[in-house]
Every structure is written in structure tokens, then in C-alpha cells.
Design a protein around this motif. Structure first.
Motif, PDB file in Angstrom:
ATOM      1  N   SER A  37       0.818  -1.224   0.000  1.00 39.65           N
ATOM      2  CA  SER A  37       0.000   0.000   0.000  1.00 39.65           C
ATOM      3  C   SER A  37       0.846   1.267   0.000  1.00 39.65           C
ATOM      4  O   SER A  37       0.370   2.328  -0.418  1.00 39.65           O
ATOM      5  N   HIS A  38       2.086   1.180   0.468  1.00 41.45           N
ATOM      6  CA  HIS A  38       2.946   2.366   0.496  1.00 41.45           C
ATOM      7  C   HIS A  38       3.472   2.725  -0.889  1.00 41.45           C
ATOM      8  O   HIS A  38       3.894   3.861  -1.119  1.00 41.45           O
ATOM      9  N   ALA A  39       3.461   1.754  -1.798  1.00 38.93           N
ATOM     10  CA  ALA A  39       4.205   1.930  -3.047  1.00 38.93           C
ATOM     11  C   ALA A  39       3.346   1.958  -4.297  1.00 38.93           C
ATOM     12  O   ALA A  39       3.875   2.139  -5.389  1.00 38.93           O
ATOM     13  N   THR A  40       2.025   1.806  -4.154  1.00 41.68           N
ATOM     14  CA  THR A  40       1.212   1.673  -5.356  1.00 41.68           C
ATOM     15  C   THR A  40      -0.088   2.453  -5.223  1.00 41.68           C
ATOM     16  O   THR A  40      -0.335   3.115  -4.207  1.00 41.68           O
ATOM     17  N   SER A  41      -0.927   2.373  -6.253  1.00 35.78           N
ATOM     18  CA  SER A  41      -2.139   3.197  -6.296  1.00 35.78           C
ATOM     19  C   SER A  41      -3.210   2.641  -5.365  1.00 35.78           C
ATOM     20  O   SER A  41      -3.240   1.435  -5.068  1.00 35.78           O
ATOM     21  N   PRO A  42      -4.132   3.491  -4.905  1.00 36.20           N
ATOM     22  CA  PRO A  42      -5.179   3.021  -3.992  1.00 36.20           C
ATOM     23  C   PRO A  42      -6.095   1.988  -4.624  1.00 36.20           C
ATOM     24  O   PRO A  42      -6.583   1.086  -3.934  1.00 36.20           O
ATOM     25  N   GLU A  43      -6.363   2.103  -5.949  1.00 33.30           N
ATOM     26  CA  GLU A  43      -7.213   1.103  -6.603  1.00 33.30           C
ATOM     27  C   GLU A  43      -6.566  -0.277  -6.554  1.00 33.30           C
ATOM     28  O   GLU A  43      -7.246  -1.296  -6.365  1.00 33.30           O
ATOM     29  N   GLN A  44      -5.256  -0.330  -6.707  1.00 34.82           N
ATOM     30  CA  GLN A  44      -4.555  -1.608  -6.643  1.00 34.82           C
ATOM     31  C   GLN A  44      -4.566  -2.167  -5.220  1.00 34.82           C
ATOM     32  O   GLN A  44      -4.741  -3.369  -5.009  1.00 34.82           O
ATOM     33  N   VAL A  45      -4.406  -1.294  -4.245  1.00 38.05           N
ATOM     34  CA  VAL A  45      -4.483  -1.729  -2.840  1.00 38.05           C
ATOM     35  C   VAL A  45      -5.880  -2.249  -2.543  1.00 38.05           C
ATOM     36  O   VAL A  45      -6.052  -3.283  -1.876  1.00 38.05           O
ATOM     37  N   PHE A  46      -6.886  -1.533  -3.036  1.00 32.87           N
ATOM     38  CA  PHE A  46      -8.268  -1.974  -2.823  1.00 32.87           C
ATOM     39  C   PHE A  46      -8.479  -3.372  -3.401  1.00 32.87           C
ATOM     40  O   PHE A  46      -9.086  -4.244  -2.771  1.00 32.87           O
ATOM     41  N   SER A  47      -7.966  -3.606  -4.617  1.00 31.30           N
ATOM     42  CA  SER A  47      -8.144  -4.909  -5.261  1.00 31.30           C
ATOM     43  C   SER A  47      -7.492  -6.031  -4.457  1.00 31.30           C
ATOM     44  O   SER A  47      -8.085  -7.099  -4.273  1.00 31.30           O
ATOM     45  N   VAL A  48      -6.282  -5.794  -3.969  1.00 30.17           N
ATOM     46  CA  VAL A  48      -5.597  -6.804  -3.158  1.00 30.17           C
ATOM     47  C   VAL A  48      -6.365  -7.044  -1.858  1.00 30.17           C
ATOM     48  O   VAL A  48      -6.556  -8.192  -1.430  1.00 30.17           O
ATOM     49  N   GLY A  49      -6.821  -5.971  -1.214  1.00 29.50           N
ATOM     50  CA  GLY A  49      -7.591  -6.119   0.009  1.00 29.50           C
ATOM     51  C   GLY A  49      -8.862  -6.908  -0.215  1.00 29.50           C
ATOM     52  O   GLY A  49      -9.229  -7.777   0.591  1.00 29.50           O
ATOM     53  N   HIS A  50      -9.547  -6.603  -1.315  1.00 35.78           N
ATOM     54  CA  HIS A  50     -10.779  -7.335  -1.618  1.00 35.78           C
ATOM     55  C   HIS A  50     -10.483  -8.815  -1.881  1.00 35.78           C
ATOM     56  O   HIS A  50     -11.214  -9.690  -1.423  1.00 35.78           O
ATOM     57  N   ALA A  51      -9.406  -9.103  -2.610  1.00 37.42           N
ATOM     58  CA  ALA A  51      -9.047 -10.491  -2.886  1.00 37.42           C
ATOM     59  C   ALA A  51      -8.770 -11.254  -1.591  1.00 37.42           C
ATOM     60  O   ALA A  51      -9.204 -12.402  -1.420  1.00 37.42           O
ATOM     61  N   LEU A  52      -8.056 -10.618  -0.671  1.00 31.44           N
ATOM     62  CA  LEU A  52      -7.775 -11.272   0.619  1.00 31.44           C
ATOM     63  C   LEU A  52      -9.060 -11.507   1.405  1.00 31.44           C
ATOM     64  O   LEU A  52      -9.221 -12.538   2.063  1.00 31.44           O
TER      65      LEU A  52
END
Length: 479
Positions: free
Chosen positions: A206-221
Motif C-alpha cells: 500500500s505504500h508503493a502503489t495506487s489506492p485502486e490496486q491496494v483496494f483490489s488486493v484487500g478485496h481479494a484477501l
């Protein structure tokens, strides 16, 4: 007073002797979505289908038919919370947007036989992934970030015995792993460790990438946790949910969806309470304070911080010391917004003392402290002091932590502008501009626009400044 009639869905649930949470697990529908349906709110078509299939009756019999007719006349997107419960946000990358569940994704390609080799199963999943790859890359996913995201998600399943991983793949994640599966104590510990490691990696991501990408990873988890929760002790999966909800909430913060952010952190607080996890409770309260701060509710933000401190005030260890220091520094920041500089000095000093002797920590360390202290000095008009703090912060922020670098570079550029040091201000702003474009964060883009306003006000009719602002429009975020 006449008592309101029981909603048909609640009546059906009660007949089956199910709590909302139990029904949510049985149907793979979010608990918050079921609560809304029982209170007469509209829910999406997929959630209605799953509930009707479970009870074996129609939408009308479940009291959901009215919402169907209403949606036909006035079609509307589901609420932010419902989207988070049942499917990715529309703004999430298409790799996760097209299918609302692993079950849907698995039925999009021909199913191999039950005993097909792993290579065949993997090949079919690669076909599915490749079909989505082109549109995913268009949404700012690079091969590196995509690989990192896949590694984070796959890490969460490394602790599963191979037979369970194969079963999950063959079933397409259609439902949670059945409780009949049994794991040894060693296997259970391995699963918990691998999932915890995956969550830690997601926070680093989350420190290194866009919020949409963080959201996608969070949703996948979150989706994966739903499928394996029967294998975890209740307290453990509640703690995992709390951390994942906070991760998704942090992404929503950068996406400037404050209402959805607050709902996520409230859900995280509930999950942490169920898991008797005071650390995640405090984290949730801190994020709620940040959301309140953004909305201008500074008194409420301070109340959230005080509540968080009470939750962990008697806890020991570096993790808790860092959290306490973070909370105290945020308290000082709120006090600065309220122009209570006596409290600012007191809380910053308390925070600094707690950090003494602690090793670097990604949640909060000396660089974070200097960033907040610099912002407090900037608000108080002490520009030289602010510049010193911001420069100290920048020395210790990893170069790939783009978000934190922007949050330091922009106030540093403002401090130089306030001192009328135009060249230094523009130099810092140029560095921030490239990283703002890289992250595609609404929140950071708005901060960048606020800086441009300060620049225009300080140097009116300056040709160099006008040129910079004109060029800066090229890196503005376009939702």
C-alpha cells in the motif's frame, strides 16, 4: 405504539435459527447486505438470487420483490458498503471487476474433470487471467505490480495443505471450505502464519502503489478469507478481517470516498472487538480519526484518538509503543488545526519520547514524527522549523514509498513558497508531481491542487509559476 411487522427475510432466517452472520456465511452474501435487506433497503440482484436459492422461495416471498421493481424504474448502483460486501467497487481494476466471486470466474471457462492434473487447472486459470490482462494494464497495473499483487494473494494460501488448495481450485471458490476438512495443529499454525504474512505484505504494498490496486488486493484477501474461515479459530479470523477492513479503508481514504472509508473502519472495529484484538481496535479508531479530520470534525477526531489510547495504554512492546506514538502525534496535528499550540507541544514531545530506542517501523517512526511535526509548524507559521522537519523526514522515507514522499514533498514545497523561496518550492513540487501521477490518488491530487493555490496566491502574475501550473495539469488525476 404499534409494533412494526417482522420483515419476511428476518422471519425466514429466524425459522432456520440463523444469526445474520451465519446466514451470510451460508449464502456468501455480506452480513451488512442482509441487515440492509431486513430493514427494507435495496440490495443487488446477485445477493437476492443467493438468498432466494438458499431458502427455496421467491424474492416476493422474502420481501425483496419491491426492491426489484424499484430498481427497474430507478436503476442505481449499489451503495459503497454493499459493493464492499458483495463485489469489487466499479473503480477497481477490471481483473476483479468483471466477476463478483470466484464461482463466477470459474464458470467463465470450461471446467476440467474432477481429477484433472494441476497443470490443466492452472492453464485454464491462466486463460481467464490473460483475457483480463489487457484492460488491467490500461488501469495502471504494470507487470511488476501485478506480479507483486499475485504473490501477496497466493502467499495467503501457502499454509493450506496441497489437497485443500487443489479442492479450492477445482471448486472455483464456490463456497467456504467445508467444516468436514480437518487440519493438524501444525497445519493450522502454518495457515495462520501464511495469511498473516500476506496481510503484512499487502500493507507494505500500500505504500508503493495506487489506492485502486491496494483496494483490489484487500478485496481479494477478504474473498479468500471467506472461503477458508472454517479452518481458522473464530478469534483469529475476526482479527484477520479487522486488518483487511482497515487496509481497504486506507485505500478508500486515498480514493477520497470518506463515507465508505468510515464504514470500513467501523466494520474493522467491530471485527477487532469480536477477536479481542485491542491493537486493531486502536488502529481502527486512529483511521476513524483520520476520516473525521478530513471532514473537518476535529473534536470528534480527538475523541477517537483518546479512545484508541485508552484501548492500548497498558500494553507493552514495540508495536504498541509505535501505535501510542502515532496516536499522540495525530492528536497534536488535530490540536494544531484547532490552534491549541500548548497541546501540540505536549503531545509531540510525548510522542517523541515513546519513539526513543525503537527500531524503524513502517506504521510510525521518526520520519513520520518529523512529517507531523513539520505540518504542525507549518500551520503555526514557523516555516524554517517546518522545512527542517520535512527534510529530516525525507531522508528516511524509502524511495518506493511514493505516497508518504508526496505527503512530505508537498508541505515542504508550501513552506518554501510561504518563505517566498520560489525556486526551492518549485523543485520540491516537481518531484511530487511525478509521484502524484504515478499513484493516481484523488486525495494526493487534491493536495497538489491546494499547493498550486498557495503558489498562485504567493507569486501572482509570475510567468514561471504560471508555466508550472499549466504543465501540472498534465499530471492531474482523472477519475
Amino acid at each position: 405504539m404499534k409494533k412494526a411487522p417482522t420483515h419476511p427475510l428476518r422471519a425466514a432466517r429466524t425459522r432456520y435459527n440463523l444469526t445474520i452472520e451465519q446466514l451470510a456465511r451460508e449464502t456468501n452474501v455480506g452480513a451488512a447486505t442482509i441487515w440492509r435487506a431486513e430493514h427494507g433497503h435495496s440490495i443487488n440482484a446477485e445477493s437476492r438470487r443467493r438468498l432466494c436459492a438458499y431458502f427455496g422461495i421467491t424474492s416476493q416471498e422474502l420481501g425483496l420483490a419491491g426492491t426489484v421493481e424499484s430498481e427497474r424504474k430507478h436503476p442505481a448502483a449499489p451503495s459503497s458498503q454493499e459493493v464492499l460486501d458483495d463485489a469489487p467497487l466499479s473503480s477497481a481494476p477490471s481483473l476483479l471487476r468483471k466477476y463478483t466471486s470466484l464461482e463466477e470466474a470459474s464458470t467463465a471457462i470450461p471446467s476440467p474433470s474432477r481429477h484433472a492434473p494441476l497443470q490443466e487447472q492452472t492453464g485454464l486459470w491462466l486463460v481467464l487471467g490473460a483475457s483480463q490482462l489487457a484492460s488491467t494494464i490500461k488501469e495502471h497495473w504494470t507487470p511488476d505490480t501485478l506480479f507483486e499483487a499475485l504473490h501477496i494473494v497466493s502467499q495467503s494460501l501457502q499454509g493450506l495443505p496441497e489437497s485443500m488448495r487443489l479442492n479450492l481450485l477445482r471448486q472455483g471458490g464456490a463456497s467456504p471450505i467445508h467444516a468436514r476438512w480437518r487440519m493438524s495443529v501444525t497445519e493450522s499454525v502454518q495457515l495462520q502464519q501464511s495469511f498473516a504474512q500476506s496481510i503484512r505484505q499487502a500493507w507494505q504494498f500500500s505504500h508503493a502503489t495506487s489506492p485502486e490496486q491496494v483496494f483490489s488486493v484487500g478485496h481479494a484477501l477478504r474473498v479468500l478469507l471467506e472461503h477458508i474461515h472454517t479452518l481458522l479459530p473464530a478469534q483469529v479470523h475476526a482479527c484477520f478481517y479487522a486488518s483487511i477492513y482497515n487496509l481497504i479503508g486506507s485505500a478508500l481514504h486515498h480514493m477520497n470516498d470518506i463515507e465508505a472509508q468510515e464504514q470500513m473502519h467501523a466494520s474493522a472495529y467491530v471485527a477487532a472487538t469480536e477477536g479481542h484484538d485491542c491493537w486493531n481496535q486502536a488502529q481502527s479508531r486512529n483511521w476513524q480519526a483520520i476520516a473525521a479530520n478530513v471532514s473537518g470534525r476535529y473534536i470528534q477526531a480527538t475523541q477517537f484518538i483518546e479512545d484508541a489510547i485508552r484501548l492500548i495504554e497498558h500494553e507493552e512492546g514495540e508495536e504498541y509503543m509505535c501505535s501510542k506514538a502515532h496516536l499522540l502525534a495525530n492528536w497534536a496535528y488535530n490540536a494544531a488545526l484547532l490552534q491549541d499550540y500548548a497541546i501540540v507541544r505536549e503531545k509531540l514531545e510525548e510522542s517523541r519520547r515513546l519513539l526513543e530506542g525503537l527500531s524503524p517501523n513502517e506504521e510510525f517512526d521518526h520520519s513520520n514524527w518529523h512529517l507531523i511535526a513539520g505540518n504542525c509548524a507549518l500551520m503555526n507559521g514557523r516555516y524554517n522549523e517546518a522545512i527542517t522537519h520535512f527534510e529530516q523526514a525525507l531522508r528516511h522515507i524509502p524511495t518506493r514509498w511514493h505516497s508518504r514522499r508526496v505527503l512530505t514533498l508537498l508541505p515542504l514545497a508550501e513552506a518554501y513558497a510561504r518563505k517566498r523561496e520560489k525556486e526551492a518550492s518549485l523543485e520540491m513540487a516537481q518531484k511530487a508531481a511525478s509521484e502524484v501521477h504515478l499513484l493516481s490518488s484523488r486525495m494526493l491530487s487534491e493536495r497538489f491542487l491546494e499547493y498550486q493555490g498557495v503558489l498562485s496566491e504567493t507569486f501572482p502574475r509570475d510567468r514561471t509559476v504560471s508555466t508550472f501550473i499549466a504543465q501540472a495539469k498534465l499530471v492531474s488525476y482523472h477519475p
